[in-house]
Design an enzyme around this catalytic site. Structure first.
Site, PDB file in Angstrom:
ATOM      1  N   VAL A   1       0.845  -1.205   0.000  1.00 57.10           N
ATOM      2  CA  VAL A   1       0.000   0.000   0.000  1.00 57.10           C
ATOM      3  C   VAL A   1       0.874   1.246   0.000  1.00 57.10           C
ATOM      4  O   VAL A   1       2.068   1.192   0.269  1.00 57.10           O
ATOM      5  CB  VAL A   1      -0.940   0.017   1.229  1.00 57.10           C
ATOM      6  CG1 VAL A   1      -1.931  -1.129   1.135  1.00 57.10           C
ATOM      7  CG2 VAL A   1      -0.152  -0.018   2.516  1.00 57.10           C
TER       8      VAL A   1
ATOM      9  N   GLY B   1      13.316   9.674   1.121  1.00 59.78           N
ATOM     10  CA  GLY B   1      12.684   9.570   2.451  1.00 59.78           C
ATOM     11  C   GLY B   1      11.566   8.549   2.432  1.00 59.78           C
ATOM     12  O   GLY B   1      11.487   7.707   1.536  1.00 59.78           O
TER      13      GLY B   1
ATOM     14  N   LYS C   1       9.332  -8.538  -1.473  1.00 68.24           N
ATOM     15  CA  LYS C   1       8.908  -7.204  -1.015  1.00 68.24           C
ATOM     16  C   LYS C   1      10.123  -6.319  -0.720  1.00 68.24           C
ATOM     17  O   LYS C   1      10.205  -5.156  -1.128  1.00 68.24           O
ATOM     18  CB  LYS C   1       8.034  -7.325   0.230  1.00 68.24           C
ATOM     19  CG  LYS C   1       7.824  -6.038   0.986  1.00 68.24           C
ATOM     20  CD  LYS C   1       6.982  -5.027   0.218  1.00 68.24           C
ATOM     21  CE  LYS C   1       7.056  -3.694   0.947  1.00 68.24           C
ATOM     22  NZ  LYS C   1       5.981  -2.784   0.652  1.00 68.24           N
TER      23      LYS C   1
ATOM     24  N   CYS D   1       9.304   3.336   3.592  1.00 65.03           N
ATOM     25  CA  CYS D   1       9.601   2.041   2.953  1.00 65.03           C
ATOM     26  C   CYS D   1      11.026   1.973   2.400  1.00 65.03           C
ATOM     27  O   CYS D   1      11.838   1.169   2.795  1.00 65.03           O
ATOM     28  CB  CYS D   1       8.659   1.825   1.769  1.00 65.03           C
ATOM     29  SG  CYS D   1       6.956   1.821   2.157  1.00 65.03           S
TER      30      CYS D   1
END
Ligand code: SAJ
Length: 446
Positions: free
Chosen positions: A172, A274, A223, A277
């Site tokens: 997300v 920044g 991921k 994630c």
């Protein structure tokens, strides 16, 4: 007992009771969407005020999240979703998602306190046949080395027999939580192929995109790798920009021409990387190797990106020197404090690093950001007595700045553009001395 068969049947009839541990920007949307699809969902969070807010139908997620408040109201009123701090209420859940934070410390080591706490509490109440799916982004090997041992120890049960484990990392993005949840493909990493299969049947209720069955470690690597990949590519753009500054080329022109070559896709240079994630996931990926692989590229890319605020500071101090302004008497305005354009999220903001660096060099710094509370003064109002304006975030508002107005309000006409949102010629026509990241003949540290 064919626990997985029972879960699959409950998923198909939407009678499965689902729990979501961690009601943040990942857990709350997924809980609401599952509830809107007819499942009975119980949200668990350690923050009682957050739980109370949610049960009163007040969405605690900051920033604009289209559709989330309305969805929360609908599922609470429909009694398909409620929140609690009490893990005892998880006794009879069939599927339990874990969506807690997984930050890293200053030594780039994952901080799994929240994950371990969730596993400890869940292990004490987990019943036979429960499917536990970790959606948080975790280092490769975390399910095997942290989650499973903790759940088995605190429950006295065995995974693959009494309960089942999977990893399905979220994809997300703040500002598009509900949209991404539906539209982004997911990797359903199961500890057995049968578990992965049940996971895909479950997620098919809320994901319209591909659901790829895989082993747990594949999901963990995918991921973290997809974000490490992005970080490395941004670092390439940043280093190419420094080269362009040095040799007198324009990075934006070079980028456009390079990307005409098949299979190239140079990203954008900027004032740094920044967010919640990208800066973290490279280190989670690296941590999975337990230091047994001598990684060079991924850590180097992190260093390149982390150094960009310092590069912008160098550009700024050299621009001041060129204008014979004593650095220690200078005052600069940083335009943009969020980590990303059109966002109010300041996590790991490069502007924060830039502010610290400039202040450590004796400059006075003021900040403006139309999205970040506390910094929302008009640009023109904060420029008074500033010797330089530094654009650090590509907010639309900065692309529309009246450059003559900017020039007239600055104590000296210096504009440093760390996101290349201003046309250099327009800046020069307005009487500004323009310094752009990646633009040759600027005083940048190359
Ligand atoms: N940035 C650059 N140059 C670029 C792109 C980004 O300097 O060319 C900087 C941004 O200014 C920001 C940071 O990198 O400071 C991160 O930007 P981002 O566009 O990657 O946005 P994030 O951090 O929200 O990344 C998320 C990630 N999504 C998830 O983890 C689910 C990432 O995987 C996505 O690729 C990214 O959104 C996206 O595509 O928007």
């Amino acid at each position: 007992m064919d626990y997985l068969g029972i879960i699959k049947q409950k998923v198909e009839t939407k009678t499965a009771k689902v729990a979501v541990i961690g009601l943040g920007y990942v857990g709350l949307p997924v809980a609401c969407v599952l509830a809107s699809e007819g499942f009975r969902v119980l949200g668990v969070d350690i923050k009682k005020d957050r739980v109370d807010q949610i049960n009163k139908k007040n969405c605690p997620i900051e920033g604009k999240e289209p559709g989330l408040q309305g969805l929360l109201e609908k599922v609470i009123e429909g009694n398909h979703f409620s929140a609690t701090v009490d893990y005892q209420q998880l006794k009879d859940v069939d599927i339990c998602l874990i969506d807690v934070e997984t930050p890293i410390d200053q030594n780039h080591i994952p901080q799994y306190d929240a994950l371990k706490s969730a596993c400890n509490s869940l292990g004490k109440v987990i019943n036979d046949g429960t499917l536990v799916i970790v959606e948080s982004t975790i280092a490769p090997g975390t399910i095997d080395q942290v989650v499973r041992p903790l759940l088995e120890k605190t429950s006295g049960k065995k995974s693959k027999k009494d309960f089942f484990l999977g990893a399905c990392p979220e994809r997300v993005m703040p500002g598009k939580l509900l949209a991404n949840l539906r539209s982004m493909s997911r990797v359903c990493g199961g500890e057995t192929p049968e578990v992965a299969q049940v996971m895909t049947a479950f997620y098919r209720n809320i994901v319209d995109a591909d659901l790829d069955q895989a082993e747990v470690v594949t999901a963990e690597v995918t991921k973290t790798a997809e974000n490490a990949y992005r970080d490395v590519n941004i670092a390439f753009a940043n280093e190419l920009a420094l080269i362009c500054q040095n040799v007198g080329a324009d990075f934006l022109e070079v980028r456009k021409l390079v990307n005409k070559s098949p299979g190239r896709n140079v990203l954008f240079a900027g004032g740094g990387v920044g967010g919640h994630c990208i800066p973290k996931d490279s280190w989670l990926l690296a941590y999975g190797t337990k230091g047994q692989v001598d990684l060079e590229l991924i850590p180097a890319a992190r260093s390149v990106n982390d150094n960009m605020p310092s590069r912008v500071a160098d550009m700024t101090t050299r621009a001041l020197e060129e204008s014979k302004i004593p650095v220690k008497e200078a005052k600069v305005a940083i335009l943009g404090y969020a980590y990303l354009e059109e966002s109010d999220d300041t996590r790991n903001s490069p502007s924060e690093s830039l502010k610290d660096i400039l202040e450590s060099r004796g400059l006075e710094v003021v900040i403006q950001d139309p999205y970040v509370p506390g910094y929302q003064n008009e640009v023109i109002d904060i420029l008074r007595s500033c010797h330089t304006a530094i654009i650090m975030v590509a907010h639309q508002a900065y692309k529309k700045l009246d450059l003559s107005d900017l020039r007239n309000h600055l104590a000296s006409p210096i504009l440093v553009d760390a996101r290349r949102v201003i046309d250099p010629n327009a800046a020069e026509r307005a009487g500004l001395k323009y310094y752009g990241i990646g633009l040759g003949a600027s005083p940048g540290d190359c």
